[in-house]
Write an enzyme that holds these catalytic residues in place. Structure first.
Site, PDB file in Angstrom:
ATOM      1  N   SER A 288       0.813  -1.215   0.000  1.00 31.24           N
ATOM      2  CA  SER A 288       0.000   0.000   0.000  1.00 31.24           C
ATOM      3  C   SER A 288       0.856   1.280   0.000  1.00 31.24           C
ATOM      4  O   SER A 288       1.536   1.564  -0.972  1.00 31.24           O
ATOM      5  CB  SER A 288      -0.952  -0.042   1.203  1.00 31.24           C
ATOM      6  OG  SER A 288      -1.933   0.959   1.118  1.00 31.24           O
ATOM      7  N   ASP A 299       9.978   5.816 -10.108  1.00 33.21           N
ATOM      8  CA  ASP A 299       9.552   6.446 -11.367  1.00 33.21           C
ATOM      9  C   ASP A 299      10.226   7.799 -11.582  1.00 33.21           C
ATOM     10  O   ASP A 299      10.513   8.189 -12.712  1.00 33.21           O
ATOM     11  CB  ASP A 299       8.038   6.637 -11.366  1.00 33.21           C
ATOM     12  CG  ASP A 299       7.290   5.376 -11.787  1.00 33.21           C
ATOM     13  OD1 ASP A 299       7.958   4.350 -12.022  1.00 33.21           O
ATOM     14  OD2 ASP A 299       6.047   5.409 -11.866  1.00 33.21           O
ATOM     15  N   LYS A 313      -0.739  -4.210  -3.125  1.00 38.75           N
ATOM     16  CA  LYS A 313      -2.038  -3.662  -2.717  1.00 38.75           C
ATOM     17  C   LYS A 313      -2.114  -2.214  -3.188  1.00 38.75           C
ATOM     18  O   LYS A 313      -1.530  -1.325  -2.583  1.00 38.75           O
ATOM     19  CB  LYS A 313      -2.243  -3.723  -1.205  1.00 38.75           C
ATOM     20  CG  LYS A 313      -3.612  -3.198  -0.771  1.00 38.75           C
ATOM     21  CD  LYS A 313      -3.741  -3.100   0.721  1.00 38.75           C
ATOM     22  CE  LYS A 313      -5.099  -2.517   1.107  1.00 38.75           C
ATOM     23  NZ  LYS A 313      -5.302  -1.137   0.606  1.00 38.75           N
TER      24      LYS A 313
END
Length: 431
Positions: A288, A299, A313
């Site tokens: 999460s 990224d 998740k």
């Protein structure tokens, strides 16, 4: 002929109008029929079920079944469950210190919380819980499992688990205790100008605590952010942590049922506190919010992610009240997370840039035939004893303060050792 054509045209228009009305009416009629069906089933159960079961209980069971069928993370929280949720968010409760979820229909450990009974008993991420004491976990809801595992401190519980690599189920006896969560702490890596930052969960103070630590350690050359076995927490804190390291661009976005429901969260240069080299540690127990932080930093090319593939998740849950007093609630999945590149986390997870297995550092045993000073006759035994005593005292002091990670600790943790090597490389490249 003109009259006939006009009549035909009017008939077509009237037919289209009536059909349009039917289209409007049909969904409402279908909705009414569905609700009537539900009411009829509830009434039939109340009237004919073998045991005398009250209407309120039937409705509660219906709600639990509905939420369970939606997905693994949605659930109905009755008064008791809502109260327990409030207790847990305060950061102290009686239990095992274990975060669980449903994976492929099985009750699965997401991660044990640091320094809790479950952690000390050796519970690991992705352990599948078959039984809680003598109760099977098959068809058990998450809330039921959590309620069974919690209890009075100093009481015992036995979990029967299936673990990858083990040929038969394991029985793990754990003693419940008060669970106090220290979400953030820092240690200096011995003889290095590096700072180890551990985040165990994303509670309400994580960003503030990390910011304070970073500001107090501006003399360091780089950071290792350890998110292993971190089950997640508040989205706002995940965004805040990334913002400490990234000065612009999207941190994460979430999309609901409709495309126009997309919400983007962007970094601000005013919140950035450091541009020093960064390595992030993750494993199968990182879920999460941990995946948002590690994936977003990855990224943005802001950090090298090291370890094992994360849990996966990537859905957003909101707790929504169903009564005016907010004593009963539903926890409902309302959106999914997406990383800056547009990739999803749900059921996919974050793949590290560098895969590193857990365990000790493998060292070649090439010292067997080397002669050292201590092997020679008449070596300075008294001096050697003094050195040993000093080392023991230093080690004791270090264990007490817990502010330093020494070389022995690093050798016990292959992933941390790999992270240190990578961070040193990044520091050299940035000179």
């Amino acid at each position: 002929m003109k009259k006939l054509l006009l009549a035909s045209t009017l008939a077509v228009v009237l037919s289209q109008t009536l059909f349009a009305k039917e289209e409007v009416i049909a969904p409402e009629q279908s909705r009414f029929e569905s609700l009537s069906k539900l009411t009829k089933v509830i009434g039939t159960v109340e009237k004919y079920y073998v045991d005398d079961i009250k209407l309120q209980e039937i409705v509660d069971k219906s709600l639990k079944g509905l939420m369970q069928e939606l997905d693994a993370h949605s659930s109905y929280l009755d008064k008791k469950a809502s109260k327990e949720m409030n207790v847990q968010t305060q950061g102290e409760f009686g239990g095992l210190g274990i975060t669980v979820g449903m994976r492929d229909g099985a009750l699965t450990v997401i991660s044990p919380i640091d320094d809790t009974p479950a952690f000390k008993a050796g519970i690991k991420p992705l352990d599948i819980i078959l039984k809680i004491d003598e109760t099977s976990s098959i068809n058990m809801t998450l809330d039921e499992a959590v309620n069974l595992m919690r209890g009075k401190p100093k009481t015992n519980i036995v979990l029967t688990i299936v673990r990858k690599g083990e040929t038969k189920p394991l029985e793990v006896k754990i003693q419940r205790d008060i669970i106090k969560i220290q979400s953030v702490f820092a240690k200096t890596i011995e003889k290095e100008d590096l700072l180890y930052l551990r985040v165990a969960s994303f509670d309400a103070n994580v960003t503030e605590d990390l910011e304070k630590i970073i500001n107090e350690n501006k003399d360091k050359k780089g950071f290792i952010l350890d998110l292993r076995n971190n089950p997640g927490g508040l989205l706002s804190q995940a965004i805040g942590v990334v913002d400490l390291f990234v000065d612009k661009g999207i941190i994460v976005s979430q999309k609901g049922r409709n495309a126009e429901d997309e919400e983007k969260f962007e970094a601000s240069s005013s919140n950035t506190r450091t541009k020093l080299p960064l390595v992030v540690l993750v494993n199968e127990g990182s879920a999460s919010a941990s995946e948002i932080v590690s994936g977003s930093l990855q990224d943005h090319k802001r950090a090298i992610v090291v370890g094992e593939k994360t849990f996966g998740k990537g859905s957003v849950q909101a707790v929504l009240p169903i009564d005016n007093e907010r004593t009963e609630n539903i926890k409902l999945t309302i959106a999914k997370y997406y990383l800056p590149s547009g990739r999803t986390i749900q059921a996919v997870g974050v793949t590290p840039d560098v895969i590193a297995s857990a365990g000790k550092v493998t060292q070649a045993e090439d010292n067997a035939f080397k002669i050292k000073e201590a092997d020679l006759k008449k070596h300075l035994e008294s001096e050697l004893e003094k050195v040993s005593d000093v080392k023991k005292e230093a080690k004791t002091l270090e264990n007490e303060t817990k502010k330093v990670i020494n070389s022995e600790d690093v050798l016990e943790d292959n992933q941390l050792n790999t992270s240190i090597a990578i961070l040193k490389s990044l520091i050299i490249m940035n000179k």
